[in-house]
Design an enzyme around this catalytic site. Sequence first.
Site, PDB file in Angstrom:
ATOM      1  N   GLY A  93     -67.317  75.113 -20.267  1.00 53.38           N
ATOM      2  CA  GLY A  93     -65.987  75.711 -20.236  1.00 53.38           C
ATOM      3  C   GLY A  93     -65.403  75.763 -18.833  1.00 53.38           C
ATOM      4  O   GLY A  93     -64.207  75.557 -18.636  1.00 53.38           O
ATOM      5  N   ASN A 103     -62.418  87.197 -23.350  1.00 46.97           N
ATOM      6  CA  ASN A 103     -63.873  87.331 -23.400  1.00 46.97           C
ATOM      7  C   ASN A 103     -64.363  88.756 -23.197  1.00 46.97           C
ATOM      8  O   ASN A 103     -65.489  89.071 -23.530  1.00 46.97           O
ATOM      9  CB  ASN A 103     -64.521  86.410 -22.351  1.00 46.97           C
ATOM     10  CG  ASN A 103     -63.922  86.557 -20.973  1.00 46.97           C
ATOM     11  OD1 ASN A 103     -62.714  86.402 -20.778  1.00 46.97           O
ATOM     12  ND2 ASN A 103     -64.747  86.870 -20.009  1.00 46.97           N
ATOM     13  N   GLN A 141     -63.969  81.477 -26.187  1.00 47.15           N
ATOM     14  CA  GLN A 141     -64.471  82.573 -27.034  1.00 47.15           C
ATOM     15  C   GLN A 141     -63.979  82.451 -28.475  1.00 47.15           C
ATOM     16  O   GLN A 141     -64.407  83.225 -29.334  1.00 47.15           O
ATOM     17  CB  GLN A 141     -64.028  83.925 -26.464  1.00 47.15           C
ATOM     18  CG  GLN A 141     -64.665  84.277 -25.124  1.00 47.15           C
ATOM     19  CD  GLN A 141     -66.142  84.639 -25.234  1.00 47.15           C
ATOM     20  OE1 GLN A 141     -66.636  85.010 -26.304  1.00 47.15           O
ATOM     21  NE2 GLN A 141     -66.859  84.542 -24.135  1.00 47.15           N
ATOM     22  N   SER A 186     -66.576  75.630 -25.022  1.00 51.32           N
ATOM     23  CA  SER A 186     -67.926  75.640 -24.465  1.00 51.32           C
ATOM     24  C   SER A 186     -68.934  75.806 -25.587  1.00 51.32           C
ATOM     25  O   SER A 186     -68.824  76.711 -26.412  1.00 51.32           O
ATOM     26  CB  SER A 186     -68.049  76.796 -23.471  1.00 51.32           C
ATOM     27  OG  SER A 186     -69.378  76.913 -23.032  1.00 51.32           O
ATOM     28  N   HIS A 192     -72.181  76.719 -25.732  1.00 52.40           N
ATOM     29  CA  HIS A 192     -73.147  77.828 -25.856  1.00 52.40           C
ATOM     30  C   HIS A 192     -72.532  79.094 -26.429  1.00 52.40           C
ATOM     31  O   HIS A 192     -73.255  80.037 -26.756  1.00 52.40           O
ATOM     32  CB  HIS A 192     -73.859  78.102 -24.527  1.00 52.40           C
ATOM     33  CG  HIS A 192     -73.055  78.759 -23.455  1.00 52.40           C
ATOM     34  ND1 HIS A 192     -73.162  80.091 -23.165  1.00 52.40           N
ATOM     35  CD2 HIS A 192     -72.137  78.275 -22.584  1.00 52.40           C
ATOM     36  CE1 HIS A 192     -72.351  80.393 -22.151  1.00 52.40           C
ATOM     37  NE2 HIS A 192     -71.713  79.297 -21.786  1.00 52.40           N
ATOM     38  N   THR A 218     -73.287  60.023 -16.666  1.00 49.92           N
ATOM     39  CA  THR A 218     -74.029  59.650 -17.867  1.00 49.92           C
ATOM     40  C   THR A 218     -73.877  60.746 -18.918  1.00 49.92           C
ATOM     41  O   THR A 218     -74.082  61.920 -18.623  1.00 49.92           O
ATOM     42  CB  THR A 218     -75.515  59.447 -17.521  1.00 49.92           C
ATOM     43  OG1 THR A 218     -75.605  58.384 -16.569  1.00 49.92           O
ATOM     44  CG2 THR A 218     -76.333  59.098 -18.753  1.00 49.92           C
ATOM     45  N   CYS A 277     -70.242  86.984 -15.910  1.00 46.50           N
ATOM     46  CA  CYS A 277     -70.047  86.348 -14.608  1.00 46.50           C
ATOM     47  C   CYS A 277     -69.660  87.345 -13.530  1.00 46.50           C
ATOM     48  O   CYS A 277     -69.877  87.096 -12.359  1.00 46.50           O
ATOM     49  CB  CYS A 277     -68.975  85.276 -14.714  1.00 46.50           C
ATOM     50  SG  CYS A 277     -68.994  84.448 -16.292  1.00 46.50           S
TER      51      CYS A 277
HETATM   52  N1  PLP Z   1     -63.829  80.889 -20.322  1.00 41.47           N
HETATM   53  C1  PLP Z   1     -64.195  81.976 -21.016  1.00 41.47           C
HETATM   54  C2  PLP Z   1     -63.150  82.776 -21.740  1.00 41.47           C
HETATM   55  C3  PLP Z   1     -65.537  82.369 -21.058  1.00 41.47           C
HETATM   56  O1  PLP Z   1     -65.888  83.465 -21.745  1.00 41.47           O
HETATM   57  C4  PLP Z   1     -66.496  81.596 -20.374  1.00 41.47           C
HETATM   58  C5  PLP Z   1     -67.900  82.057 -20.419  1.00 41.47           C
HETATM   59  O2  PLP Z   1     -68.706  81.976 -19.596  1.00 41.47           O
HETATM   60  C6  PLP Z   1     -66.077  80.446 -19.671  1.00 41.47           C
HETATM   61  C7  PLP Z   1     -64.732  80.140 -19.670  1.00 41.47           C
HETATM   62  C8  PLP Z   1     -67.012  79.565 -18.937  1.00 41.47           C
HETATM   63  O3  PLP Z   1     -67.688  78.683 -19.810  1.00 41.47           O
HETATM   64  P1  PLP Z   1     -69.074  78.032 -19.384  1.00 41.47           P
HETATM   65  O4  PLP Z   1     -70.078  79.132 -19.406  1.00 41.47           O
HETATM   66  O5  PLP Z   1     -69.342  76.983 -20.409  1.00 41.47           O
HETATM   67  O6  PLP Z   1     -68.880  77.425 -18.037  1.00 41.47           O
END
Ligand code: PLP
Length: 377
Positions: free
Chosen positions: A69, A148, A176, A196, A198, A234, A322
Amino acid sequence: MIYLDYAATMPMRPEAVQAMLPYFTERAANAGALHSAGREARRAVDDARAAVARGLNADAAELFWTSGGTEADNWALLGTAQAQKERRHIVVSAIEHHAVLNPAQALARQGYEVTFVAPDREGIIRAEAVEQAVRDDTLLVSVMTANNEVGTLEPVAAIAAAAHAHGALMHTDAVQALGHIPVDVKETGIDLLSFSSHKFGGPKGVGGLYVRRGTRIDPLIRGGAQERGLRSGTENVPGIVGTAAALTAALERMPDEAKRLAALRDRMMKAVLDGCGGVRVNGSLSQRLPGNLHLTFDGIGQDALLMRLDFGGVMASAGSACTSGIRERSHVIRAMGLDGDGQADLRLTLGPDTTGEACEEAVQKILSAVFELRNHH
Ligand code: PLP
């Protein structure tokens, strides 16, 4: 252990793990190789692209794989700015993830004008507020599909219309949202969309950017010209295969699962509100991700609450993963005008393995933690 931090990341779905395994070993060929094993890997990448594109109501040719993401968000802002130098203004919401806010700040340092649109007290970015911010020299508007931290769903279709009225592009961070609520780029008029893997049960470090056909965007990553020259490197074949498998499984279960999680979430909310005072729920109750509950408790410390819950086996967070570790109030809560002293935020996010019993146990742990922390002063 009671895991209530699915918005930070989700354990991989078994379907995704199973789908990926052969691509680490007997099917490990480079998707760029011309031999038959390489062509097989290429086919797997393209099948996955088609599957994920279907999940967005996009064409496969409009989907580009990235490292997640964060890269997709950076690419949407910086790549369009690079390709369209004549427009020098961008509009972003004040409650975006830092993967959008920080590239916006970087553009500001390069001389772009950036307008940050504030949410209302419910965490909603009003289309009218965006309308007032957009100008004829606006390159792009970036407003997330779902927040998020507080889980609010934003009116992205109306916001896209406001952007398009001035010839600006509409980007949405749907990290999200995808796999949790319906996402449809055609119906909403989205030009660029980040996702994203995960966050819906695929592997970490994989994601993608949807780029509407005809949108001018430059690559950020240059090299061997994979992804039609727009994203070199790759291909992460196992990750890409796992992403499609996870999204397919998530979308199959989504209608029932969304109802189940919303019901669990509402029960937890009621139990916490009934069980103690000095607590409020943040974010709109109606425009909200099904598995998100975000609370603020008065009269207790942020770290003390999370540590006590951790000690009791409850894994939760204050806001985004984060920014935890940085002892600053969440920019989302501040933008909503809801910050005060001596408060603790608690984000509880539910997922496929969350049971009713786990929620009840978590509520008991939360209530006793709050009680003890308040009575220790
Ligand atoms: N954007 C949002 C709203 C997110 O919750 C996250 C979560 O970490 C990200 C971006 C970043 O994605 P990634 O963890 O795949 O870099």
